[in-house]
Write a protein that holds these residues in place. Structure first.
Motif, PDB file in Angstrom:
ATOM      1  N   TYR A 168      -4.472   3.989   6.494  1.00 59.26           N
ATOM      2  CA  TYR A 168      -4.996   3.523   7.777  1.00 59.26           C
ATOM      3  C   TYR A 168      -3.933   2.764   8.574  1.00 59.26           C
ATOM      4  O   TYR A 168      -3.918   2.810   9.803  1.00 59.26           O
ATOM      5  N   ASP A 169      -3.049   2.079   7.877  1.00 58.10           N
ATOM      6  CA  ASP A 169      -2.054   1.252   8.564  1.00 58.10           C
ATOM      7  C   ASP A 169      -0.885   2.068   9.110  1.00 58.10           C
ATOM      8  O   ASP A 169      -0.067   1.543   9.867  1.00 58.10           O
ATOM      9  N   LYS A 177       1.029  13.919   2.693  1.00 56.80           N
ATOM     10  CA  LYS A 177      -0.383  13.921   3.088  1.00 56.80           C
ATOM     11  C   LYS A 177      -1.099  12.651   2.635  1.00 56.80           C
ATOM     12  O   LYS A 177      -1.977  12.139   3.326  1.00 56.80           O
ATOM     13  N   GLN A 178      -0.723  12.152   1.454  1.00 61.50           N
ATOM     14  CA  GLN A 178      -1.362  10.923   0.975  1.00 61.50           C
ATOM     15  C   GLN A 178      -0.940   9.733   1.826  1.00 61.50           C
ATOM     16  O   GLN A 178      -1.753   8.863   2.155  1.00 61.50           O
ATOM     17  N   ASP A 213       0.039   9.849   4.891  1.00 61.57           N
ATOM     18  CA  ASP A 213      -0.524  10.048   6.226  1.00 61.57           C
ATOM     19  C   ASP A 213      -1.966   9.551   6.307  1.00 61.57           C
ATOM     20  O   ASP A 213      -2.463   9.237   7.385  1.00 61.57           O
ATOM     21  N   LYS A 214      -2.633   9.497   5.166  1.00 60.47           N
ATOM     22  CA  LYS A 214      -4.032   9.042   5.169  1.00 60.47           C
ATOM     23  C   LYS A 214      -4.157   7.524   5.285  1.00 60.47           C
ATOM     24  O   LYS A 214      -5.234   7.010   5.577  1.00 60.47           O
ATOM     25  N   ARG A 233       0.836  -1.201   0.000  1.00 62.44           N
ATOM     26  CA  ARG A 233       0.000   0.000   0.000  1.00 62.44           C
ATOM     27  C   ARG A 233       0.877   1.259   0.000  1.00 62.44           C
ATOM     28  O   ARG A 233       0.631   2.198  -0.750  1.00 62.44           O
ATOM     29  N   THR A 284       2.742  16.771  -0.873  1.00 60.04           N
ATOM     30  CA  THR A 284       1.582  16.088  -1.464  1.00 60.04           C
ATOM     31  C   THR A 284       1.666  14.587  -1.179  1.00 60.04           C
ATOM     32  O   THR A 284       0.657  13.946  -0.891  1.00 60.04           O
ATOM     33  N   ARG A 311       1.524   8.572  -6.833  1.00 54.73           N
ATOM     34  CA  ARG A 311       1.547  10.017  -6.622  1.00 54.73           C
ATOM     35  C   ARG A 311       2.783  10.670  -7.241  1.00 54.73           C
ATOM     36  O   ARG A 311       3.073  11.838  -6.980  1.00 54.73           O
TER      37      ARG A 311
END
Lengths: 85, 546
Positions: free
Chosen positions: A67-68, A61-62, A64-65, A18, A58, A26
């Protein structure tokens, strides 16, 4: 320009895939990857160095989102050298 | 109880009454448990149909939709629907059966790496490795799908987990965590609003999804700032708001795009500077400062650097931004633009002008109705020429632009809101993409109204071929379409074809007033295109008007 992230992530199936998928999608290239399994805590420590022309925030932030990911820290390339020194 | 029975118990704990799916080998224990469950299952005729029905269910109610499928091809067929839900931030929980854990990784029959496949099309995904984690994993899936920026979550459940024994334990649904915004940022935003001479609200789907339509309209009433809507934002702004300018972007109204280009402050509210909205990004609202309001901080600075960015729950954040403005000249300018570039419906000839038909349909539908459209020219005509009183009433595949969305999404909406008229507006290309879902309409006798706008072309692609590919019409001629009336009849759906604008009123009346489902087949001229249009790579003020 290369950037290094220090990440603490939950040891979950596909967690590393992931992270790497987000890096590629990105617009960044993987330069180096170190993974240390902390079996006792159920976490994994990841040192991830990437390069790319887009603003690194950028990607930060992605990532950081995800879940793991329990903790994420961005260290600039210059700072990373300083820390090692 | 078995793991399969536990799955359904957890669904009930989360208030799920309806699910959409298709059975198969690796999910048979869950289907066996469904046989006795209070959870009602709707058999779709393709897993993609099930995924889109879950999306339509979720969008039309602003709640979570659930779909399920078996391993391997069942799961791959869900993928398009999940990707669509990801790009439009729709809360969907997908449950897939998987082969026995011992067979995973052995290339067993119908075994595919569903977790691996899900990574790019979900907000998050799980594979259940131990039955003791089944309930908690499902609870996490529901929380994740709905929290923060919503999105699809997949849970892959091996068959041995489904048939294993487990105890059911009650689970307290946790309170939603509300992000706290910084008061300093609110003050900075208010100062920008107060100082602006030409402010404009750029309203996206995030407002409706945050259940903050009332707060947004109260803020508009207080500030009297002109406001524009994205495709997903349509229906959010009260249509009677005097400073509502309209739909923005590639096929938005010229008035809206000209006003946005001229503004000196852009208040982006639950939107994300999508390329279909901005046109050439560095020419978009070039003189504007930007306030960006969203629940997802990853959107801040992704495409346009904001002057002030505030992450927060809109129900609390929007009221905090109330500030009086003094912008009479700007309001008058926006009103003048709106009058100057108002839509016209006086097309010459006897043929049916689709924008006029859709405008007429919109005025004849009952107040509470859902319109679900497919993707292409008709989708843009719906956005331009139909009026919506809530974003829950306008189902459209925005981010992904998935043909085949309309029919199954309308099925989801019809089941979620059985007393609401559910209307599909489709094109002859899109309709054939999930045409098998007519079988779902027949099976459950759903009173869905279908408007099939048929130009015997893949119209939007053909329009681009005409404009940008020297009229080389590669693979866009569909003049060998099936007889749609015969097709409808095979599914017990009455139908009617209209060719002339003098038949439109009777056609719409038949559609609305016939009990049960109806298909209105609307034959239009293939030369009719969607106008205005911002060509790729161009700025929004360079719109082509046809």
């Amino acid at each position: 320009m290369s950037h290094t992230f220090n990440i603490i992530a939950k040891q979950q199936p596909a967690m590393l895939e992931r992270v790497l998928r987000v890096v590629r999608h990105r617009g960044f290239n993987l330069q180096s990857l170190n993974v240390a399994d902390c079996t006792e805590s159920g976490n994994v420590e990841i040192e991830l160095t990437v390069s790319g022309v887009r603003p690194i925030e950028t990607l930060q932030k992605q990532l950081d989102k995800l879940y793991d990911i329990a903790h994420l820290e961005l260290t600039s390339a210059a700072d990373a050298v300083a820390i090692r020194a | 109880m078995t793991g399969a029975q536990l799955v359904l118990k957890v669904l009930q704990q989360h208030g799920i009454k309806h699910v959409f799916g298709y059975p198969g080998g690796a999910i048979m224990p869950i289907y066996d448990a469904l046989y006795d469950s209070e959870v009602e299952h709707f058999l779709c005729r393709h897993e993609q149909g099930a995924a889109f029905s879950a999306v339509g269910y979720a969008r039309s109610t602003n709640s979570v939709g659930v779909c399920m499928a078996t391993s391997g091809p069942g799961a791959t067929n869900l993928v398009t629907g999940l990707g669509d839900a990801l790009l439009d931030s729709i809360p969907v929980v997908a449950i897939t059966g998987q082969v026995f854990s011992s067979l995973m990784g052995t290339d067993a029959f119908q075994e595919m790496d569903v977790l691996g496949m899900s990574l790019a099309v979900t907000k998050h995904s799980f594979v259940v490795e131990d039955i003791s984690e089944l309930a908690s994993t499902l609870h996490q899936a529901f929380e994740l799908a709905q929290s923060g920026r919503p999105g699809p979550v997949l849970v892959d459940i091996p068959k041995d987990i489904q048939v294993g024994a487990v105890d059911f334990e009650p689970y307290p649904i946790p309170e939603k965590q509300i992000p706290v915004f910084e008061p300093d940022l609110v003050e900075q935003a208010k100062a920008l609003i107060a100082a602006a001479k030409k402010p404009i609200f750029y309203v996206g789907g995030g407002v409706g999804m945050a259940d903050s339509i009332e707060q947004l309209n109260a803020l508009l009433d207080y500030t009297q700032i002109p406001a524009a809507a994205t495709l997903k934002g349509l229906g959010t702004i009260d249509p009677s708001y005097p400073h509502y300018i309209g739909f923005m972007g590639m096929h938005g109204s010229k008035a809206t795009n000209m006003a946005v280009q001229e503004c000196d402050l852009l208040i982006c509210t639950g939107a994300r500077f999508d390329d279909r909205v901005t046109g050439k990004l560095d020419t978009f609202a070039p003189n504007a400062k930007v306030i960006h309001l969203d629940i997802d901080k990853a959107e801040f600075g992704k495409l346009r650097q904001p002057d002030v960015a505030i992450r927060g729950d809109f129900r609390e954040l929007l009221p905090a931004l109330a500030v009086k403005t003094d912008i009479a000249q700007w309001q008058a300018k926006c009103s003048a633009l709106k009058t100057e570039h108002a839509w016209r419906y006086d097309a010459p000839g006897e043929g049916i002008y689709a924008p006029a038909l859709l405008n007429q349909l919109s005025s004849k539908l009952p107040h509470d109705h859902v319109v679900s459209c497919d993707v292409g020219q008709h989708q843009m005509w719906v956005a331009q020429h139909m009026q919506f009183t809530s974003p829950r009433n306008h189902l459209t595949s925005g981010g992904a632009g998935t043909m085949g969305f309309g029919l199954p999404a309308a099925i989801g909406a019809q089941i979620a809101r059985p007393d609401t008229m559910s209307v599909v507006v489709s094109g002859d290309g899109s309709f054939m993409m999930n045409v098998q879902e007519l079988g779902t309409i027949k099976r459950f006798r759903l009173p869905i109204k279908i408007v099939l706008i048929d130009n015997q072309r893949l119209g939007m692609v053909k329009q681009w071929q005409e404009l940008f590919f020297e009229e080389r019409y590669s693979e866009t001629n569909l003049s060998d379409n099936p007889d749609f009336l015969t097709l409808a009849k095979a599914f017990d759906i009455p139908s009617k074809t209209i060719h002339s604008k003098f038949d439109v009123e009777a056609g719409i009346d038949a559609l609305i007033n016939t009990d049960g489902p109806f298909l209105l087949h609307v034959a239009i001229d293939e030369k009719e295109n969607v106008w205005p249009l911002v060509a790729p790579g161009k700025a929004n003020h360079e719109m082509i008007e046809g």
